[in-house]
Write an enzyme that holds these catalytic residues in place. Sequence first.
Site, mmCIF file in Angstrom:
data_model
loop_
_atom_site.group_PDB
_atom_site.id
_atom_site.type_symbol
_atom_site.label_atom_id
_atom_site.label_comp_id
_atom_site.label_asym_id
_atom_site.label_seq_id
_atom_site.Cartn_x
_atom_site.Cartn_y
_atom_site.Cartn_z
ATOM 1 N N TYR A 33 25.852 16.610 2.057
ATOM 2 C CA TYR A 33 26.588 16.414 0.804
ATOM 3 C C TYR A 33 25.644 16.138 -0.343
ATOM 4 O O TYR A 33 24.442 15.935 -0.159
ATOM 5 C CB TYR A 33 27.623 15.304 0.958
ATOM 6 C CG TYR A 33 27.062 13.892 0.963
ATOM 7 C CD1 TYR A 33 26.335 13.410 2.039
ATOM 8 C CD2 TYR A 33 27.270 13.033 -0.117
ATOM 9 C CE1 TYR A 33 25.834 12.111 2.039
ATOM 10 C CE2 TYR A 33 26.777 11.745 -0.126
ATOM 11 C CZ TYR A 33 26.053 11.287 0.952
ATOM 12 O OH TYR A 33 25.546 10.011 0.947
ATOM 13 N N LYS A 148 20.452 14.691 3.390
ATOM 14 C CA LYS A 148 21.622 13.953 2.888
ATOM 15 C C LYS A 148 22.824 14.324 3.754
ATOM 16 O O LYS A 148 23.689 15.113 3.357
ATOM 17 C CB LYS A 148 21.853 14.245 1.400
ATOM 18 C CG LYS A 148 22.684 13.177 0.713
ATOM 19 C CD LYS A 148 22.515 13.259 -0.795
ATOM 20 C CE LYS A 148 23.499 12.390 -1.553
ATOM 21 N NZ LYS A 148 23.539 10.995 -1.189
ATOM 22 N N GLU A 180 15.106 1.513 2.035
ATOM 23 C CA GLU A 180 15.966 1.775 0.865
ATOM 24 C C GLU A 180 17.283 1.029 1.066
ATOM 25 O O GLU A 180 17.506 0.413 2.104
ATOM 26 C CB GLU A 180 16.217 3.276 0.708
ATOM 27 C CG GLU A 180 16.976 3.894 1.873
ATOM 28 C CD GLU A 180 17.211 5.395 1.736
ATOM 29 O OE1 GLU A 180 17.308 5.892 0.598
ATOM 30 O OE2 GLU A 180 17.315 6.062 2.788
ATOM 31 N N LEU A 204 16.040 8.771 1.641
ATOM 32 C CA LEU A 204 16.542 9.892 0.860
ATOM 33 C C LEU A 204 15.752 9.927 -0.453
ATOM 34 O O LEU A 204 15.628 8.889 -1.120
ATOM 35 C CB LEU A 204 18.032 9.723 0.545
ATOM 36 C CG LEU A 204 18.570 10.918 -0.243
ATOM 37 C CD1 LEU A 204 18.815 12.107 0.677
ATOM 38 C CD2 LEU A 204 19.847 10.557 -0.977
HETATM 39 N N1 PDD Z 1 23.998 7.959 -2.586
HETATM 40 N N2 PDD Z 1 19.527 6.518 -0.710
HETATM 41 C C1 PDD Z 1 20.674 6.780 -0.053
HETATM 42 C C2 PDD Z 1 20.776 6.432 1.400
HETATM 43 C C3 PDD Z 1 21.760 7.350 -0.753
HETATM 44 O O1 PDD Z 1 22.913 7.626 -0.112
HETATM 45 C C4 PDD Z 1 21.614 7.640 -2.137
HETATM 46 C C5 PDD Z 1 22.711 8.296 -2.921
HETATM 47 C C6 PDD Z 1 20.398 7.328 -2.764
HETATM 48 C C7 PDD Z 1 20.165 7.600 -4.228
HETATM 49 O O2 PDD Z 1 20.058 8.981 -4.488
HETATM 50 P P1 PDD Z 1 20.435 9.592 -5.916
HETATM 51 O O3 PDD Z 1 19.612 8.872 -6.930
HETATM 52 O O4 PDD Z 1 20.065 11.021 -5.799
HETATM 53 O O5 PDD Z 1 21.902 9.369 -6.122
HETATM 54 C C8 PDD Z 1 19.373 6.779 -2.005
HETATM 55 C C9 PDD Z 1 25.090 8.723 -3.108
HETATM 56 C C10 PDD Z 1 25.269 8.595 -4.558
HETATM 57 C C11 PDD Z 1 26.342 8.409 -2.316
HETATM 58 O O6 PDD Z 1 26.210 8.281 -1.109
HETATM 59 O O7 PDD Z 1 27.407 8.329 -2.891
#
Ligand code: PDD
Length: 283
Positions: A33, A148, A180, A204
Site C-alpha cells: 500500500y 510497505k 522507527e 520503511l
Molecule cells: N505510515 N514507518 C512506517 C512503519 C510507516 O507505516 C510509515 C507510514 C512511515 C512514514 O512514511 P511516510 O513519511 O512515507 O508516510 C514510516 C502510513 C502513513 C500509514 O501506515 O498510514
Amino acid sequence: MSTVIYLNGEYLPLEKATVSVEERGFLFADGIYEVLRLYRGHPFQLEAHLQRLRRSAQGARLPLPQAVPDLPAIIERLAAENDLHDTSIYIECTRGAAHPRTHAFPAEPHPTLLVMPQSIYTLPADAFTRGVSTVTVPDLRWRRCDIKSIMLLPNILAKQQAREQGAFEAIFVRDGVVTEGSSMNTFAVIDGTLATHPADQGILAGITRQVVLALAAELGIAIGEQTFTLEQMYNAQEAFLTSTSAEVLPITQIDGRPIGNGRPGPVTMRLVEAFRQKTGGWR
Ligand code: PDD
C-alpha cells in the site's frame, strides 16, 4: 454525499465497492500500500510515493495492475469528484482473488487496485507545541520493513499498546537499536547531530523522512543517517516523528522520561516550520 472511490477500473460509492472473500489481501495480507497526502487539492511528493509503490511491488513480486501508470489521473479524478482539498489518499494493491487458497502465487493473478480518500486523523490540538509521548516496544517485525506491506499486525499491536499506556506512538527497538515508530520514522538530535536509522531493510524509507533530511541539509543542520541506541535516545537533546499524516511531530517523552528539557527543541521546531512551508500548509 457518499465518497467515490476507485476499485479495479471502476469509480464507485464507498458502500458499493466490494472484493471477494478469496481476495489474497484478505486471506494472506498478500499486498502492498501507499498513503499520500493532498494539500489544497494537490498531491504532495506524488512521484516519490509511486516510486516506492513500484519498489514495494518488486520486493513482494507483485504484478502491478495495468492501471498503475494512470494513478495520477485517478487521484485527480477522485479529488475532483469528492471535492477534496486536504486529505490523504490510500492506495492498495494485492495479488487479487484466487481459488483454491494456496500460499504459492496463483498461475494467473488478477491483482486488485484500490484508491480511496481517507480523512486525515486529527492530532491532539497541542501536539505541535507540547509534543507527544512515546513508549518503546520490541521490534518483532520481519526483516523487510522497506516493503510497505499491508501485513501490519506487529505495527497495530504496538500502536494499541502505546494508546493503552497513554502514549501517542510506539517506537520499535531491535537489539537495543531504535528502528522507527509503528507508523512513523523516528529522529533524534544527539550531540548536535540529527540522527535517523538508515533507509535499509530495517525500516520503511519514509517520504516525509526524505523531505526532512533534504530540508535539514538546506538549513545547515548536521545530519547522520546512522543508527542510535535506546540509551542514546533517552539522553537525546531532541526527538521527533515524521509521516505523511503527522508531518514533523515533536517527541517530548519516551518511556515516561522527558526528552531534553521536556519541550519541543529548536532543531525540531525549525523543521516543523520548514516542512509546513514546503507543503504550503493546510490548517
Ligand atoms: N505510515 N514507518 C512506517 C512503519 C510507516 O507505516 C510509515 C507510514 C512511515 C512514514 O512514511 P511516510 O513519511 O512515507 O508516510 C514510516 C502510513 C502513513 C500509514 O501506515 O498510514
